[in-house]
Motif scaffolding. Sequence first.
Motif, mmCIF file in Angstrom:
data_model
loop_
_atom_site.group_PDB
_atom_site.id
_atom_site.type_symbol
_atom_site.label_atom_id
_atom_site.label_comp_id
_atom_site.label_asym_id
_atom_site.label_seq_id
_atom_site.Cartn_x
_atom_site.Cartn_y
_atom_site.Cartn_z
ATOM 1 N N LYS A 132 -5.066 6.429 -0.824
ATOM 2 C CA LYS A 132 -4.211 5.248 -0.760
ATOM 3 C C LYS A 132 -4.268 4.564 -2.114
ATOM 4 O O LYS A 132 -5.285 4.582 -2.788
ATOM 5 N N GLN A 159 0.854 -1.185 0.000
ATOM 6 C CA GLN A 159 0.000 0.000 0.000
ATOM 7 C C GLN A 159 0.892 1.237 0.000
ATOM 8 O O GLN A 159 1.926 1.263 0.663
ATOM 9 N N VAL A 185 0.674 5.709 0.154
ATOM 10 C CA VAL A 185 -0.199 6.825 0.493
ATOM 11 C C VAL A 185 0.204 8.029 -0.347
ATOM 12 O O VAL A 185 1.379 8.382 -0.430
#
Length: 92
Positions: free
Chosen positions: A75, A52, A54
């Motif tokens: 995200k 992931q 951001v």
Amino acid sequence: MNKVQIIESMAVAADIGYADAERVLESMICRVIEAVSANEQVRIGGLGSFSQSVRSARIGRNPATGAPLKIAASKSIQFRAGEAFKRQINQP
């Protein structure tokens, strides 16, 4: 190759039924989504890793008018191919 073709290919390669191959693929997809959603990195040897990332909030521009826009933080998912995958792709 789409999902149905992947399932069919898995069933033949593993000598299992279509329904079993479908359950295995669905389970894998769900586990990857759950782990990445929990901000864990998922590494699959021979394939690559999912993680992931951001994106922070920023100011953008409307391309039609040039007016500034506030773009919210978000995200996203990153996939990085593993070395074996890269080698396979780059073979002549």
